[in-house]
Scaffold this motif. Structure first.
Motif, PDB file in Angstrom:
ATOM      1  N   ASP A  30     -11.452  30.221  13.225  1.00  0.00           N
ATOM      2  CA  ASP A  30     -11.198  29.407  12.035  1.00  0.00           C
ATOM      3  C   ASP A  30     -12.496  28.817  11.527  1.00  0.00           C
ATOM      4  O   ASP A  30     -13.313  28.331  12.309  1.00  0.00           O
ATOM      5  CB  ASP A  30     -10.217  28.274  12.372  1.00  0.00           C
ATOM      6  CG  ASP A  30      -8.807  28.797  12.526  1.00  0.00           C
ATOM      7  OD1 ASP A  30      -8.549  29.908  12.016  1.00  0.00           O
ATOM      8  OD2 ASP A  30      -7.976  28.117  13.144  1.00  0.00           O
ATOM      9  N   GLY A  31     -12.674  28.860  10.223  1.00  0.00           N
ATOM     10  CA  GLY A  31     -13.844  28.247   9.612  1.00  0.00           C
ATOM     11  C   GLY A  31     -15.078  29.123   9.602  1.00  0.00           C
ATOM     12  O   GLY A  31     -16.104  28.745   9.042  1.00  0.00           O
ATOM     13  N   ASP A  32     -14.994  30.280  10.211  1.00  0.00           N
ATOM     14  CA  ASP A  32     -16.127  31.210  10.193  1.00  0.00           C
ATOM     15  C   ASP A  32     -16.274  31.858   8.816  1.00  0.00           C
ATOM     16  O   ASP A  32     -15.310  31.979   8.071  1.00  0.00           O
ATOM     17  CB  ASP A  32     -15.886  32.350  11.196  1.00  0.00           C
ATOM     18  CG  ASP A  32     -16.558  32.081  12.541  1.00  0.00           C
ATOM     19  OD1 ASP A  32     -17.311  31.096  12.616  1.00  0.00           O
ATOM     20  OD2 ASP A  32     -16.309  32.846  13.487  1.00  0.00           O
ATOM     21  N   ILE A  33     -17.499  32.285   8.521  1.00  0.00           N
ATOM     22  CA  ILE A  33     -17.672  33.283   7.464  1.00  0.00           C
ATOM     23  C   ILE A  33     -18.081  34.541   8.196  1.00  0.00           C
ATOM     24  O   ILE A  33     -19.193  34.652   8.702  1.00  0.00           O
ATOM     25  CB  ILE A  33     -18.744  32.875   6.441  1.00  0.00           C
ATOM     26  CG1 ILE A  33     -18.373  31.541   5.789  1.00  0.00           C
ATOM     27  CG2 ILE A  33     -18.865  33.964   5.367  1.00  0.00           C
ATOM     28  CD1 ILE A  33     -19.329  31.118   4.684  1.00  0.00           C
ATOM     29  N   PHE A  34     -17.141  35.448   8.314  1.00  0.00           N
ATOM     30  CA  PHE A  34     -17.330  36.606   9.175  1.00  0.00           C
ATOM     31  C   PHE A  34     -17.702  37.817   8.329  1.00  0.00           C
ATOM     32  O   PHE A  34     -16.980  38.189   7.413  1.00  0.00           O
ATOM     33  CB  PHE A  34     -16.033  36.879   9.951  1.00  0.00           C
ATOM     34  CG  PHE A  34     -16.213  37.806  11.119  1.00  0.00           C
ATOM     35  CD1 PHE A  34     -16.368  37.296  12.395  1.00  0.00           C
ATOM     36  CD2 PHE A  34     -16.241  39.179  10.942  1.00  0.00           C
ATOM     37  CE1 PHE A  34     -16.537  38.135  13.482  1.00  0.00           C
ATOM     38  CE2 PHE A  34     -16.415  40.026  12.022  1.00  0.00           C
ATOM     39  CZ  PHE A  34     -16.564  39.506  13.301  1.00  0.00           C
ATOM     40  N   GLY A  35     -18.846  38.406   8.609  1.00  0.00           N
ATOM     41  CA  GLY A  35     -19.279  39.583   7.854  1.00  0.00           C
ATOM     42  C   GLY A  35     -18.904  40.858   8.576  1.00  0.00           C
ATOM     43  O   GLY A  35     -19.028  40.952   9.794  1.00  0.00           O
ATOM     44  N   ILE A  36     -18.418  41.827   7.841  1.00  0.00           N
ATOM     45  CA  ILE A  36     -18.184  43.154   8.407  1.00  0.00           C
ATOM     46  C   ILE A  36     -19.036  44.119   7.603  1.00  0.00           C
ATOM     47  O   ILE A  36     -18.837  44.274   6.399  1.00  0.00           O
ATOM     48  CB  ILE A  36     -16.691  43.548   8.340  1.00  0.00           C
ATOM     49  CG1 ILE A  36     -15.855  42.566   9.169  1.00  0.00           C
ATOM     50  CG2 ILE A  36     -16.493  44.970   8.846  1.00  0.00           C
ATOM     51  CD1 ILE A  36     -14.358  42.800   9.099  1.00  0.00           C
ATOM     52  N   VAL A  37     -20.035  44.683   8.281  1.00  0.00           N
ATOM     53  CA  VAL A  37     -20.964  45.549   7.550  1.00  0.00           C
ATOM     54  C   VAL A  37     -20.932  46.972   8.083  1.00  0.00           C
ATOM     55  O   VAL A  37     -20.502  47.228   9.204  1.00  0.00           O
ATOM     56  CB  VAL A  37     -22.420  45.029   7.630  1.00  0.00           C
ATOM     57  CG1 VAL A  37     -22.621  43.846   6.738  1.00  0.00           C
ATOM     58  CG2 VAL A  37     -22.814  44.745   9.047  1.00  0.00           C
ATOM     59  N   MET A  64      -2.301  36.398  13.935  1.00  0.00           N
ATOM     60  CA  MET A  64      -2.811  35.247  13.197  1.00  0.00           C
ATOM     61  C   MET A  64      -1.929  34.062  13.486  1.00  0.00           C
ATOM     62  O   MET A  64      -0.715  34.218  13.628  1.00  0.00           O
ATOM     63  CB  MET A  64      -2.770  35.545  11.701  1.00  0.00           C
ATOM     64  CG  MET A  64      -4.097  36.032  11.171  1.00  0.00           C
ATOM     65  SD  MET A  64      -4.062  36.023   9.412  1.00  0.00           S
ATOM     66  CE  MET A  64      -4.340  37.724   9.123  1.00  0.00           C
ATOM     67  N   ASP A  65      -2.536  32.891  13.541  1.00  0.00           N
ATOM     68  CA  ASP A  65      -1.676  31.727  13.753  1.00  0.00           C
ATOM     69  C   ASP A  65      -1.674  30.826  12.528  1.00  0.00           C
ATOM     70  O   ASP A  65      -2.513  30.943  11.641  1.00  0.00           O
ATOM     71  CB  ASP A  65      -2.073  30.956  15.016  1.00  0.00           C
ATOM     72  CG  ASP A  65      -3.551  30.681  15.056  1.00  0.00           C
ATOM     73  OD1 ASP A  65      -4.198  30.842  14.023  1.00  0.00           O
ATOM     74  OD2 ASP A  65      -4.061  30.319  16.136  1.00  0.00           O
ATOM     75  N   GLY A  66      -0.685  29.975  12.476  1.00  0.00           N
ATOM     76  CA  GLY A  66      -0.595  29.016  11.392  1.00  0.00           C
ATOM     77  C   GLY A  66      -0.014  29.568  10.105  1.00  0.00           C
ATOM     78  O   GLY A  66       0.019  28.882   9.096  1.00  0.00           O
ATOM     79  N   LEU A  67       0.422  30.830  10.093  1.00  0.00           N
ATOM     80  CA  LEU A  67       0.972  31.397   8.865  1.00  0.00           C
ATOM     81  C   LEU A  67       2.451  31.097   8.721  1.00  0.00           C
ATOM     82  O   LEU A  67       2.929  30.695   7.670  1.00  0.00           O
ATOM     83  CB  LEU A  67       0.776  32.918   8.843  1.00  0.00           C
ATOM     84  CG  LEU A  67      -0.659  33.436   8.853  1.00  0.00           C
ATOM     85  CD1 LEU A  67      -0.659  34.936   8.707  1.00  0.00           C
ATOM     86  CD2 LEU A  67      -1.454  32.813   7.720  1.00  0.00           C
ATOM     87  N   LEU A  68       3.183  31.323   9.790  1.00  0.00           N
ATOM     88  CA  LEU A  68       4.619  31.102   9.769  1.00  0.00           C
ATOM     89  C   LEU A  68       4.957  30.205  10.953  1.00  0.00           C
ATOM     90  O   LEU A  68       4.243  30.207  11.948  1.00  0.00           O
ATOM     91  CB  LEU A  68       5.366  32.426   9.920  1.00  0.00           C
ATOM     92  CG  LEU A  68       5.086  33.510   8.870  1.00  0.00           C
ATOM     93  CD1 LEU A  68       5.694  34.821   9.318  1.00  0.00           C
ATOM     94  CD2 LEU A  68       5.643  33.106   7.528  1.00  0.00           C
ATOM     95  N   GLY A  73       5.040  28.268  18.511  1.00  0.00           N
ATOM     96  CA  GLY A  73       3.838  27.808  17.836  1.00  0.00           C
ATOM     97  C   GLY A  73       2.654  28.728  17.996  1.00  0.00           C
ATOM     98  O   GLY A  73       1.550  28.417  17.561  1.00  0.00           O
ATOM     99  N   GLY A  74       2.864  29.852  18.614  1.00  0.00           N
ATOM    100  CA  GLY A  74       1.767  30.793  18.844  1.00  0.00           C
ATOM    101  C   GLY A  74       1.520  31.677  17.634  1.00  0.00           C
ATOM    102  O   GLY A  74       2.175  31.543  16.607  1.00  0.00           O
ATOM    103  N   PRO A  75       0.540  32.553  17.773  1.00  0.00           N
ATOM    104  CA  PRO A  75       0.235  33.450  16.662  1.00  0.00           C
ATOM    105  C   PRO A  75       1.318  34.503  16.457  1.00  0.00           C
ATOM    106  O   PRO A  75       2.082  34.793  17.378  1.00  0.00           O
ATOM    107  CB  PRO A  75      -1.083  34.103  17.090  1.00  0.00           C
ATOM    108  CG  PRO A  75      -1.111  33.980  18.572  1.00  0.00           C
ATOM    109  CD  PRO A  75      -0.315  32.773  18.935  1.00  0.00           C
ATOM    110  N   VAL A  76       1.385  35.044  15.224  1.00  0.00           N
ATOM    111  CA  VAL A  76       2.349  36.104  14.954  1.00  0.00           C
ATOM    112  C   VAL A  76       1.611  37.420  14.780  1.00  0.00           C
ATOM    113  O   VAL A  76       0.467  37.455  14.337  1.00  0.00           O
ATOM    114  CB  VAL A  76       3.167  35.826  13.680  1.00  0.00           C
ATOM    115  CG1 VAL A  76       4.147  34.708  13.905  1.00  0.00           C
ATOM    116  CG2 VAL A  76       2.269  35.517  12.496  1.00  0.00           C
TER     117      VAL A  76
END
Lengths: 343, 258
Positions: A30-37, A64-68, A73-76
């Motif tokens: 979370d909060g990263d700016i992640f580059g994929i090159v 991913m977590d926090g979407l649904l 409470g875990g990731p989906v």
């Protein structure tokens, strides 16, 4: 947090299956700016499209977590959601594109309202929020303009405002600056960085330009032919790319040394801080050895100096050894031989 | 030449024509408009399905369904209108209880036009940029929302252009329906001109048809160009100029070619 686990994607084509992605696992905090090159065709667009399932992975999990709201409470796992759940999850994952993909028959304001219309936000509130986002992207006077009346950079700003309108947790940028000129690219990157810092939105940036990565990314992954060959902080990967693919991307202008009659070639890598010391001049003065600079590339990454230099050592073995030991003694510098350079 | 216009026979035909004209124009426009509306009620959803239902579409449908849909539309489109019209006479009788008159023209016209409408709608919707559809999908839009808020609005200028073509085609079909007991300008041209060799009436009716087509085309083009937000004000003026040039080119086409 976005976690990709063993993602593979196979496209069936007329002449057999094409493996676009092969067993890719990576974590984006979370909060990263992640580059994929990666080079063109490395699979980076496919990978980012797997994150919001525009492209459904053939195998693997997109967690991913926090979407649904989940029971524990875990990731989906996005791949396991029903179409309706996926649509709801997608509202938290915005995307911007190389070609902007704005609705040409709608004004800028209506474009920004679009995701809120989909989510069922009342009209008046949607309009109020859209005007705020226009302000954030710096185009408050373009509310009633149509996209056709805007420049490329302005269109991308509207696309960013539209992406923000659904109040997302993640912003996926698929070659978002590749259609823009360098100045506009810088201003758009600045905007993305700003959004990341102010609103805490995680950004995933797909690009073939290393300049984009070094400008704003915190972490980076390098893709080559569907494989993830390197990943780490931008500092790590830039200062010392471990793979051939990484080096090709970080130092694209590898000098053509066929012209130079040299015995050994070494790569000198500066790991922060020492780029600005006159290393080669000191080498000449202190040891009396004349080396040949075959290629050099230094960069300023997040305020620290990084770079590498290709040196051709003298043919005389004794002098070459002297130069090597001198270089190895330097602080913040790594030296490695490049045995395959003449090949 | 003047003698010709002054001849009692010509004058008699002309006054008969003027007497028929208001009713004929009404019948022609009435049947054209109603048939176009019904053709769109059936054809528009089918055209949407043709685009959204395919494998890469926003709501893929079973392959057999798409194959059947395409097959039916192709069959209906390949039957010549005159034949289709004759085949559809029982349908008019079934729905309206009669196979002659203005209303009886409408079912055959609709049957003939809706597959054409479906194809026209299909080609208009295919012009919408795939990337825009993807953007909407990425935002979590449902297939229905994509159709209503993206596909149709984004394709609007093209849909209006093709609606103009459809209307004019139906007007032409309607004129042909005079042969099987329809009414309107076409029927007058056939019944008075062809069967009774009253050439003045025949030509006058054709001239009025040409004028109607020109009017419909101009209105259609203006509306379509005016609805296109992809072009700026300057571009819109240019678009209108091009469209007008197209209309004046069409004017040179002889009436028989319709």
């Amino acid at each position: 947090m976005i976690e990709l686990r063993h993602i593979s994607k196979v496209f069936p084509t007329a002449d057999g299956d094409f493996q676009a992605l092969d067993d890719i696992s990576l974590t984006i905090r979370d909060g990263d700016i992640f580059g994929i090159v990666g080079m063109s065709g490395a699979g980076k667009s496919t990978l980012v499209r797997c994150i919001n399932l525009l492209e459904r992975p053939t195998e693997g999990q997109v967690l991913m977590d926090g979407l649904l709201e989940t029971e524990d409470g875990g990731p989906v796992d996005l791949c396991k959601l029903s179409p309706a759940q996926l649509r709801r999850a997608r509202r938290s994952i915005s995307m911007i594109f190389q070609q902007f993909n704005l609705l040409m028959q709608r004004t800028c304001l209506k474009n920004i309202c679009f995701p809120m219309e989909i989510a069922g936000v009342p009209k008046a509130e949607a309009k109020k929020r859209a005007l705020e986002y226009l302000d954030i992207v710096g185009l408050p006077d373009k509310a009633n303009a149509y996209p056709a009346q805007l420049s490329g950079g302005q269109k991308q700003r509207i696309a960013i405002a539209r992406a923000l309108a659904s109040n997302p947790k993640v912003l996926l940028c698929d070659e978002a600056t590749s259609a823009l000129d360098p100045t506009t690219t810088r201003s758009i990157l600045k905007l993305i960085q700003d959004i990341n810092q102010r609103l805490g939105i995680t950004a995933v940036i797909i690009t073939h330009e290393m300049a984009v990565v070094e400008a704003i990314c915190t972490r980076v992954a390098i893709l080559e032919r569907g494989h993830m060959v390197e990943t780490g902080t931008v500092e790590e990967v830039f200062s010392n790319p471990k793979t051939e693919a990484g080096r090709r991307l970080v130092f694209p202008e590898g000098a053509n040394i066929d012209k130079f009659p040299v015995a050994d070639v070494v790569r000198v890598v500066f790991n922060g801080g020492s780029s600005y010391e006159p290393l080669i001049a000191s080498l000449a003065i202190d040891c009396g050895v004349k080396v040949n600079i075959l290629g050099a590339d230094t960069r300023n990454v997040n305020g620290k100096a990084f770079g590498s230099m290709l040196l051709g050592l003298p043919e005389d073995k004794g002098e070459a050894a002297k130069a090597m030991s001198y270089l190895r003694a330097q602080k913040d510098v790594t030296v490695e031989e490049v045995p395959d350079y003449h090949a | 030449m003047l003698d010709l216009f002054n001849s009692p026979e010509v004058q008699e035909q002309f006054s008969l024509f003027l007497e028929l004209l208001p009713g004929n124009i009404w019948d022609t426009l009435y049947s054209t408009v109603l048939a176009t509306v019904f053709a769109y009620i059936i054809g528009l959803p089918l055209g949407i399905l043709l685009v959204t239902g395919e494998r890469e579409g926003v709501r893929p449908l079973p392959r057999w369904f798409m194959a059947a849909l395409n097959f039916i539309i192709n069959i209906l489109r390949s039957v010549p209108f005159l034949i289709l019209m004759i085949l559809a006479i029982p349908l008019s009788r079934l729905i309206l209880g009669t196979s002659v008159g203005t209303n009886a023209m409408i079912p055959p016209l609709v049957i003939a036009a809706f597959p054409f409408v479906a194809r026209m709608v299909e080609s208009s919707l295919r012009e919408v940029d795939r990337g825009v559809l993807e953007a909407a999908q990425a935002m979590g839009a449902s297939p229905f929302q994509i159709v209503r808020k993206v596909l149709l609005p984004e394709a609007l200028p093209s849909l209006l252009t093709s609606a103009t073509t459809v209307t004019i085609t139906i007007l032409g079909y309607g004129a042909m329906a005079g042969i099987i007991g329809g009414s309107g300008l076409g029927a007058t041209a056939i019944n008075y001109g062809y069967y009774r060799t009253q050439l003045v009436i025949e030509y006058a009716a054709v001239i009025v048809l040409v004028i109607l087509v020109q009017i419909i085309q101009s209105i259609g083009t203006r509306t379509a160009v005016g609805s296109d937000r992809r072009i700026t004000k300057k571009g819109r003026r240019k678009g209108l100029r091009d469209a007008n040039r197209q209309v004046s080119r069409d004017k040179r086409v002889p009436p028989g070619a319709m």
